[in-house]
Motif scaffolding. Structure first.
Motif, mmCIF file in Angstrom:
data_model
loop_
_atom_site.group_PDB
_atom_site.id
_atom_site.type_symbol
_atom_site.label_atom_id
_atom_site.label_comp_id
_atom_site.label_asym_id
_atom_site.label_seq_id
_atom_site.Cartn_x
_atom_site.Cartn_y
_atom_site.Cartn_z
ATOM 1 N N HIS A 209 2.928 23.639 23.391
ATOM 2 C CA HIS A 209 3.929 23.992 24.400
ATOM 3 C C HIS A 209 4.985 24.792 23.664
ATOM 4 C CE1 HIS A 209 7.301 22.756 27.421
ATOM 5 N NE2 HIS A 209 6.874 23.993 27.619
ATOM 6 N N ALA A 210 5.014 26.100 23.904
ATOM 7 C CA ALA A 210 5.885 26.948 23.095
ATOM 8 C C ALA A 210 6.386 28.138 23.899
ATOM 9 C CB ALA A 210 5.142 27.445 21.856
ATOM 10 N N ASP A 211 7.580 28.612 23.535
ATOM 11 C CA ASP A 211 8.110 29.866 24.064
ATOM 12 C C ASP A 211 7.391 31.020 23.385
ATOM 13 O OD1 ASP A 211 10.433 29.496 25.939
ATOM 14 O OD2 ASP A 211 11.097 28.205 24.303
ATOM 15 N N LEU A 212 7.013 32.020 24.169
ATOM 16 C CA LEU A 212 6.331 33.175 23.576
ATOM 17 C C LEU A 212 7.250 33.928 22.617
ATOM 18 C CD1 LEU A 212 4.088 34.670 26.377
ATOM 19 C CD2 LEU A 212 3.620 32.869 24.739
ATOM 20 N N GLU A 213 8.535 33.940 22.909
ATOM 21 C CA GLU A 213 9.476 34.611 22.009
ATOM 22 C C GLU A 213 9.490 33.918 20.650
ATOM 23 O OE1 GLU A 213 14.205 35.925 21.798
ATOM 24 O OE2 GLU A 213 13.412 34.917 23.582
ATOM 25 N N ALA A 214 9.439 32.574 20.653
ATOM 26 C CA ALA A 214 9.403 31.836 19.386
ATOM 27 C C ALA A 214 8.115 32.118 18.627
ATOM 28 C CB ALA A 214 9.541 30.334 19.662
ATOM 29 N N LEU A 215 7.004 32.207 19.356
ATOM 30 C CA LEU A 215 5.723 32.525 18.705
ATOM 31 C C LEU A 215 5.767 33.912 18.082
ATOM 32 C CD1 LEU A 215 3.229 31.142 21.372
ATOM 33 C CD2 LEU A 215 3.592 30.221 19.074
ATOM 34 N N GLU A 216 6.361 34.851 18.804
ATOM 35 C CA GLU A 216 6.458 36.221 18.296
ATOM 36 C C GLU A 216 7.328 36.286 17.046
ATOM 37 O OE1 GLU A 216 7.742 40.656 19.954
ATOM 38 O OE2 GLU A 216 7.474 38.978 21.353
ATOM 39 N N ASN A 217 8.335 35.408 16.978
ATOM 40 C CA ASN A 217 9.207 35.378 15.803
ATOM 41 C C ASN A 217 8.531 34.732 14.597
ATOM 42 O OD1 ASN A 217 11.356 36.635 17.085
ATOM 43 N ND2 ASN A 217 12.231 34.712 17.811
ATOM 44 N N GLN A 218 7.511 33.910 14.841
ATOM 45 C CA GLN A 218 6.854 33.191 13.755
ATOM 46 C C GLN A 218 5.532 33.802 13.313
ATOM 47 O OE1 GLN A 218 6.840 28.793 13.954
ATOM 48 N NE2 GLN A 218 8.024 29.006 15.828
ATOM 49 N N PHE A 219 4.875 34.530 14.241
ATOM 50 C CA PHE A 219 3.533 35.020 13.939
ATOM 51 C C PHE A 219 3.367 36.481 14.326
ATOM 52 C CE2 PHE A 219 3.200 30.472 14.845
ATOM 53 C CZ PHE A 219 2.588 30.020 13.676
ATOM 54 N N VAL A 220 2.391 37.117 13.694
ATOM 55 C CA VAL A 220 1.985 38.477 14.040
ATOM 56 C C VAL A 220 0.576 38.405 14.606
ATOM 57 C CG1 VAL A 220 1.522 40.802 13.193
ATOM 58 C CG2 VAL A 220 3.388 39.463 12.204
ATOM 59 N N PHE A 221 0.397 38.973 15.797
ATOM 60 C CA PHE A 221 -0.919 39.052 16.424
ATOM 61 C C PHE A 221 -1.394 40.487 16.264
ATOM 62 C CE2 PHE A 221 1.266 35.506 18.172
ATOM 63 C CZ PHE A 221 0.325 34.588 18.586
ATOM 64 N N GLU A 251 10.967 39.585 6.286
ATOM 65 C CA GLU A 251 10.183 40.793 6.547
ATOM 66 C C GLU A 251 9.636 40.739 7.970
ATOM 67 O OE1 GLU A 251 7.233 41.785 3.655
ATOM 68 O OE2 GLU A 251 8.461 41.142 1.976
ATOM 69 N N ARG A 252 10.505 40.913 8.929
ATOM 70 C CA ARG A 252 10.105 40.832 10.336
ATOM 71 C C ARG A 252 9.147 41.968 10.672
ATOM 72 N NH1 ARG A 252 8.596 40.183 14.859
ATOM 73 N NH2 ARG A 252 9.799 39.563 16.691
ATOM 74 N N ILE A 253 7.931 41.618 11.094
ATOM 75 C CA ILE A 253 6.915 42.596 11.459
ATOM 76 C C ILE A 253 6.713 42.535 12.965
ATOM 77 C CG2 ILE A 253 4.507 43.300 11.178
ATOM 78 C CD1 ILE A 253 4.555 41.951 8.438
ATOM 79 N N SER A 254 6.697 43.692 13.599
ATOM 80 C CA SER A 254 6.463 43.730 15.039
ATOM 81 C C SER A 254 4.964 43.792 15.304
ATOM 82 C CB SER A 254 7.153 44.946 15.661
ATOM 83 O OG SER A 254 6.874 45.013 17.037
ATOM 84 N N GLY A 255 4.440 42.721 15.887
ATOM 85 C CA GLY A 255 3.029 42.692 16.243
ATOM 86 C C GLY A 255 2.834 42.735 17.740
ATOM 87 N N GLY A 256 3.915 43.072 18.478
ATOM 88 C CA GLY A 256 3.819 43.094 19.929
ATOM 89 C C GLY A 256 3.812 41.688 20.497
ATOM 90 N N SER A 257 3.633 41.604 21.799
ATOM 91 C CA SER A 257 3.590 40.306 22.462
ATOM 92 C C SER A 257 2.367 39.527 21.995
ATOM 93 C CB SER A 257 3.539 40.481 23.982
ATOM 94 O OG SER A 257 4.678 41.170 24.440
ATOM 95 N N PRO A 258 2.473 38.192 21.924
ATOM 96 C CA PRO A 258 1.323 37.390 21.511
ATOM 97 C C PRO A 258 0.109 37.628 22.409
ATOM 98 C CG PRO A 258 3.314 36.071 21.486
ATOM 99 C CD PRO A 258 3.678 37.372 22.124
ATOM 100 N N ASP A 259 -1.050 37.781 21.793
ATOM 101 C CA ASP A 259 -2.312 37.904 22.523
ATOM 102 C C ASP A 259 -2.682 36.494 23.002
ATOM 103 O OD1 ASP A 259 -5.163 37.789 23.017
ATOM 104 O OD2 ASP A 259 -5.328 39.758 22.081
#
Length: 286
Positions: A209-221, A251-259
């Motif tokens: 159960h997670a916010d997509l914004e938090a996932l985007e801040n933690q992971f790169v898809f 090193e914040r990498i933009s991987g777009g919205s989580p897939d």
């Protein structure tokens, strides 16, 4: 908004679909409820709607037990099931004239606008509508009720591609701050770029159960010819691989919205769980 504590549920002579489940859903969110077939998505929706009684534990809407079916709850909740059942002998406008009286906040102007968006004529007899059109009628009613809790079970099933696009368009940005929408679906692509949070059910548990914004801040898809060694989860295909990697601190990498499909598969495979994310949060803040 919705508080679920120690919830357990099973149908007679069948394995439990919910086991000591805890879940809190706040206001102003569109939440995607994902799970494999038989994972209990529809059952959880019906428990939230008060249509099923928990074996143990509780499901509450603003401190009201949903199974009590209090008028104050029913006036603020709309449940649109996967299989629609409508009185086919009525015309569309006759049907909604009855339905709207159950909701003090029903917005008739919004309903008529949605009918136009979905290309449904108000004086059509419901028996002349296709299954997809009947589904769109129920969606239009649901979005017009002004209810605080909107529960949509597989809303895009039976919709053609243009109708799915219309559904996403009318839903995007239309939720009020005091509303919560839960969309149960196995068609993950239909709700990408639409939901704020994701819930993944598996084996009677909330695995994520997670916010997509938090996932985007933690992971790169991402994807490429080859996945990096540090990838958390990898799916290989003919042209290379899709993968999830951790964001490197500083090193914040933009991987777009989580897939969402890749995310779902990672959770089911046990590579991403609520516990894993909690650990990552602890590491990030240390």
């Amino acid at each position: 908004m919705i508080s679920i504590k120690k919830l357990s549920f099973s149908y007679p002579k069948k394995p439990r679909l919910c086991e000591e489940m805890d879940l809190e859903l706040g206001e102003g969110k569109i939440i995607g409820l994902l799970g494999m077939n038989g994972a209990g998505k529809s059952t959880l929706m019906r428990l939230m709607a008060g249509l099923l009684k928990p074996v143990s534990g509780e499901v509450k809407f603003q401190e009201i037990s949903t199974f009590d079916r209090a008028v104050s709850f029913l006036n603020q909740m709309i449940f649109v099931p996967e299989k629609v059942s409508v009185p086919e002998f009525l015309k569309v406008n006759e049907y909604v004239s009855i339905y709207k009286d159950f909701y003090t906040g029903f917005d008739l102007e919004r309903f008529e606008k949605l009918l136009s968006e979905f290309q449904i004529i108000g004086n059509q007899r419901i028996s002349n509508l296709s299954f997809g059109q009947q589904k769109k009628l129920q969606i239009a009613i649901g979005l017009s009720t002004g209810a605080k809790l909107l529960l949509f079970d597989e809303p895009t099933n039976g919709l053609d591609i243009p109708s799915k696009s219309t559904f996403r368009r009318v839903l995007s940005g239309s939720l009020q701050e005091d509303q919560t929408m839960v969309i149960s679906t196995h068609q993950v692509k239909d709700i990408e770029n639409l939901v704020d949070q994701i819930i993944v059910l598996d084996e009677g548990k909330v695995k994520l159960h997670a916010d997509l914004e938090a996932l985007e801040n933690q992971f790169v898809f991402s994807q490429g010819p080859q996945a990096p060694e540090q990838a958390v989860f990898v799916e290989s295909h003919l042209l290379g691989a899709q993968y999830i990697t951790r964001q490197l601190e500083g090193e914040r990498i933009s991987g777009g919205s989580p897939d969402l499909e890749l995310l779902f598969n990672a959770v089911i495979a046990g590579k991403l769980t609520g516990e894993f994310l909690s650990t990552q949060n602890q590491v990030t803040h240390e």
